[in-house]
Design a protein around this motif. Structure first.
Motif, short mmCIF file in Angstrom:
data_model
loop_
_atom_site.label_atom_id
_atom_site.label_comp_id
_atom_site.label_asym_id
_atom_site.label_seq_id
_atom_site.Cartn_x
_atom_site.Cartn_y
_atom_site.Cartn_z
N ASP A 1 -112.65 75.31 53.26
CA ASP A 1 -112.79 75.10 51.44
C ASP A 1 -112.26 75.60 50.63
O ASP A 1 -112.16 76.02 49.86
CB ASP A 1 -114.48 75.19 50.79
N GLY A 2 -110.93 75.59 51.49
CA GLY A 2 -109.31 76.33 51.16
C GLY A 2 -109.31 77.74 51.39
O GLY A 2 -108.09 78.87 50.71
N LYS A 3 -109.94 78.15 51.41
CA LYS A 3 -110.00 79.69 52.07
C LYS A 3 -109.65 79.92 53.07
O LYS A 3 -109.98 79.56 54.33
CB LYS A 3 -110.81 80.59 51.70
#
Length: 306
Positions: free
Chosen positions: A63-65
């Motif tokens: 999730d983009g992390k």
């Protein structure tokens, strides 16, 4: 995938059938994992020069992390040795122009390829590397069986014993080293009997076993003298194959790490002369080895028998 721990930069490499390329796997690409769907990866780890403790570091994004995972063998690092990669490792030596050791498991060589081919003998894209180390990689052409042995050595080995990386805290590693060292001799150097190679194998034996003469040789059924033809024709011996494992066939891991380890070695040898080669009469009886762990954790051989 594959990883070469001898490399100064041990990154994931493109793998192939029984081989590992010189080409990095993650060059302009990544693995996309679907939610709740497992992805199974095969990883071949190579080590020829040293023994290693190692962990695997995996970097990813959720999730983009950014996330980092460290994979271990339970609560400890993975371990690999230049002599014993894992239980059942096969070792082969070829004496052309000196010694070269190749580590195998099962029927397929764990080798480097440049380029690499898949099971359908089609070249795997991206595995051809122009600056691969000279003399280290081999090209597997379509239709060539990568497990087919090379021609038997006809050039006298340049050293009495091949250079070995021995993990003395690993009973199988010590056993393989003894097989290869005791079975490597050259009558032109004065190696005409069991006593000739005793000093080369003494480090793997208890003082008592060394004082008794080492008991036997891995390649000679009659352990007192070498074959007459070999001596008369100034020949030499090469261990072409050895497989070392737990003697009773029970592969419980704790049987390899106890105070007393019982192993069984299957050995194939080749006697060679400058006028031709001749095989040791087959089959050689397996060698039984008893190894005892010393106070510092090292293993030494306490008994040898056929």
């Amino acid at each position: 995938m594959g990883i070469d721990l001898d490399s100064p930069n041990p990154v994931a490499l493109i793998g192939a059938t029984e081989s590992v390329s010189f080409a990095p796997y993650f060059t302009g690409k990544y693995l996309y994992l679907e939610n709740q769907k497992p992805e199974i990866l095969n990883l071949t780890v190579l080590a020829a020069r040293h023994s290693y403790d190692y962990v695997l570091t995996v970097e990813g994004t959720i999730d983009g992390k950014r996330r980092t995972w460290t994979l271990k063998d339970g609560n400890r690092p993975f371990h690999i040795s230049g002599v014993r990669g894992q239980r059942g490792t096969e070792l082969e030596t070829r004496g052309t122009g000196g010694w070269q050791t190749i580590f195998r498991k099962g029927s397929g060589e764990r080798d480097r390829c440049n380029p690499c081919f898949d099971q359908d003998q089609k070249e795997i894209p991206g595995t051809a590397v122009s600056n691969a180390p000279a003399g280290y990689s081999r090209v597997i052409e379509p239709g060539i069986d990568p497990t087919r042995p090379l021609a038997l050595p006809e050039v006298r080995p340049s050293l009495p014993t091949p250079p070995l990386t021995v993990d003395e805290y690993d009973a199988e590693s010590v056993a393989v080293a003894w097989v290869l060292t005791s079975g490597s001799f050259d009558t032109s150097r004065g190696d005409t009997g069991r006593a000739a190679v005793l000093n080369r194998v003494r480090r793997y034996l208890t003082p008592e076993l060394g004082a008794a003469g080492g008991e036997l040789n891995a390649c000679v059924p009659d352990d007192m003298v070498w074959p007459t033809d070999l001596v008369d024709r100034q020949g030499w011996s090469v261990v072409t194959y050895t497989s070392v494992g737990i003697r009773n066939g029970n592969f419980e891991p704790n049987l390899l790490t106890g105070d007393l380890v019982e192993l069984r070695a299957i050995v194939h040898c080749t006697f060679t002369t400058e006028s031709g080669w001749f095989q040791v009469p087959e089959p050689l009886p397996p060698v039984g080895l008893s190894l005892k762990r010393q106070p510092d954790g090292r293993y030494v051989i306490t008994d040898l028998r056929r």
